[in-house]
Design an enzyme around this catalytic site. Structure first.
Site: not given
Lengths: 433, 433
Positions: A15-16, A47-48, A105, A129, A187, A205
């Protein structure tokens, strides 16, 4: 950096990663104006195979280590997660003289001291960040904006998934499992949501925030950790009746006795700002001697918001190729460990919910125990008994007491023949001091 | 910068100047660790003598221009205010190859394009975090943290004095003049508080925020400007009865028709975060396409909080002596003016309070005028008449309408023989879109 572009290698296209690629492509002209050079994705490691993904001109490798070795990569963006492959990858990237941007994190909390020291020796930057509070620039705020302050506290809602679940349970009376599976569909939550639920993610965090706030080494073992699984729908309801909202907080506080670090579900008076930060929003409060209270509120999860922070790190690197100060505010070698307040010594007000025989003298016995432990009672309410068992919930709020004392009192209360062993004990934070 | 320290010259030793000196002295060890070098105050310029001030080893000059010429100054900190001496001083400092840190919103809003372009040519930095919202790092947030976003809006409470006055009037029913003189005693308001009251100060800040948000040149004439002097105690009370709080907002919003820029007292639903930012607190909301809504809340005035931002700028310069990107996000030469929405075309919901003869047909006449102007009425309440005159206040909330249409309707309403010419017209912002 003498190239005509900052050449970016992205490892991990979940997603990111995809949102980061989309920003870098969609905003390319604006980013060039802001950085004085393009941010070009020259290499993608995944990897995929994802036949439907469009990586533009970027070279694609199934082996993420290739990205770290690629001579046409200046900055490696690590979006794989976890602490095994990601650790080796970032180490290799630093050895290869590449800057690193990561949203990881767990990795920073566990291996950050080593990795950042390596980067400082190698003269490359490592930025994270996106690792804390998604789109909220709290790392930058602590590292740069309040850098002239003595910070006494950093506290907030730093797990979007957990806050989403608690908010839905509180406002809509939904069941935990039901909300959790929706969070996964949306998600917000990982496939394995253990770390979101048991407080581990928030603890990671908090470790990072505390290091930046107090100039201490990253210490993954420091936080006292409780997760949202300790909160029942009944507690959310009783808290509401008492004028409180339950939030999962991370708190790092400099006290005379040392530093308190803890993540736990917390009752907050509903009039306070943090009590009203709902859904996947995160909020972090910083208290500094000069700036006073500074609060940042924004999206704590989601691909685009997290990618916004990843890209901000890339822009900072493009603007400051020679570096712009230490990743943790001071060089790792100058971080200084400070004493931690043990869990048992951390004092707060408390919320207690227990079940006892519906007899008039039970409350007086409980009061006696608390009084004998020197715990002041702020309120004590016996709820109507459940029809079938002749037992009734008792909800009480205490004055400030240390956890060890509270535990002792609860043990004694649970030793009464009239009480059930099922007791909920949650901290209350009024943010008054 | 090859010196063993970043050598700071401070011009102006009022509240903020003294607080800056105190931080630089009190935190000197911590700042050295953070910057890799000491921040040394080598020169202080103050037109007046202050025998009680302790400037340490700094050279002191009665002529602030001396600071700009001092070869032992790397960064000039301008804390004089105003746009005459400060302008000449900063120009001279840049010509002398010195970096500049300033808290001067009026100067940046009015002469920033020229001064920043000069600094960019000269290869020095000009920084102004303290110019907007005191201790809140909103310049850094816009310039760096959301730099990968298309920003569609920046809005907030950006005048601490005005917010303090409105808060005291609202919550304690105090009179305007009474609160203003307290604000002056507390050091929030200037000796001449005109700019705080008439919206000029907020407009200056909004000009800076809009330039950073939208990549447009600083344009001091752009904002539509209304001040808090337009708000009466009666309006605060009526707004409260309707579930609103009155805040002085600055709003810069990218719309299809162009950019709206406006500062004005505004009714905000009391459930919204901005409605509950009280006293000298400031709050700024940024809306970006990736990050979503990001809100920063903190001290908007006061010596220490403002000095916190001044020192953050100094730390950034010490960490990035070669610069860290353009002061306004992109180089001044690349800022691009965009069309502004004229005041008359800016649409919003409206609050109207007027006084009319206490006759049953007045409200119907008013409704007819609004309807004929295509303005929907959300609520209309006739208040009890004042005993002596047979007149009664009428308070109404409208649906969304452009200002030009609203003005026309109000003119017609004031033309009725039954109405008084004294009418209050305030915008309402629900932040829903």
């Amino acid at each position: 950096m003498s190239h005509a572009a900052l050449r970016v290698g992205i490892c991990g296209v979940g997603t990111v990663g995809l949102a980061t690629l989309e920003i870098l492509r969609g905003q390319s002209l604006a980013l060039t104006a802001r950085c004085g050079q393009p941010l070009s994705v020259t290499c993608v490691g995944s990897r995929r195979e994802h036949p439907d993904h469009d990586y533009g001109d970027a070279r694609v490798s199934r082996d993420v280590m290739d990205v770290a070795r690629d001579p046409e990569v200046d900055v490696l963006v690590e979006l794989i997660g976890g602490t095994s492959v990601a650790y080796d990858l970032i180490k290799l990237a630093i050895e290869q003289g590449k800057h690193v941007v990561t949203a990881n994190k767990a990795l920073i909390a566990e291996h950050g001291n080593e990795l950042i020291a390596m980067a400082e020796s190698a003269g490359v930057q490592i930025r994270f960040e996106a690792a804390v509070a998604g789109g909220i620039p709290i790392i930058k705020a602590l590292r740069e904006a309040v850098a002239a302050n003595q910070v006494s506290e950093v506290a907030g809602i730093i797990n979007g998934t957990g806050n989403f679940i608690l908010t839905e349970m509180t406002t809509k009376g939904r069941a935990f499992d039901d909300v959790l599976s929706e969070a996964q569909t949306l998600g917000y939550a990982e496939a394995d949501p253990t770390y979101d639920i048991d407080g581990t993610d928030a603890a990671h965090k908090l470790v990072i925030l505390a290091s930046l706030a107090f100039g201490i080494p990253l210490n993954i073992d420091a936080p006292v950790k409780h997760g949202i699984q300790e909160v029942t729908p009944a507690d959310l309801e009783y808290a509401g009746e008492l004028g409180y909202r339950v939030k999962h907080l991370g708190i790092a506080r400099q006290k005379d006795a040392g530093i308190e670090m803890r993540v736990h579900p917390t009752l907050i008076p509903e009039s306070k700002q943090l009590a009203n930060v709902d859904g996947v929003l995160n909020a972090v409060m910083v208290v500094g001697d000069a700036v006073g209270e500074l609060v940042l509120v924004g999206a704590g999860a989601g691909g685009a918001a997290t990618a916004s922070s990843v890209c901000a790190d890339l822009i900072d690197i493009a603007r400051n190729p020679a570096g712009s100060g230490p990743a943790l505010g001071v060089p790792v070698a100058q971080l200084t460990a400070k004493p931690l307040v043990p869990a048992g010594d951390i004092a707060s007000e408390w919320y207690v919910r227990l079940t006892a025989a519906d007899q008039p003298d039970v409350t007086s016995k409980i009061s006696q125990i608390l009084t004998s432990c020197n715990i002041g009672i702020a309120s004590l309410v016996q709820k109507p008994s459940s029809a079938d068992e002749g037992k009734a919930p008792i909800v009480l709020l205490t004055q400030i007491a240390r956890e060890s004392v509270m535990t002792q009192a609860i043990d004694e209360i649970c030793g009464l023949v009239e009480t059930d062993p099922d007791v909920a004990v949650l901290r209350v934070e009024s943010f008054d001091q």
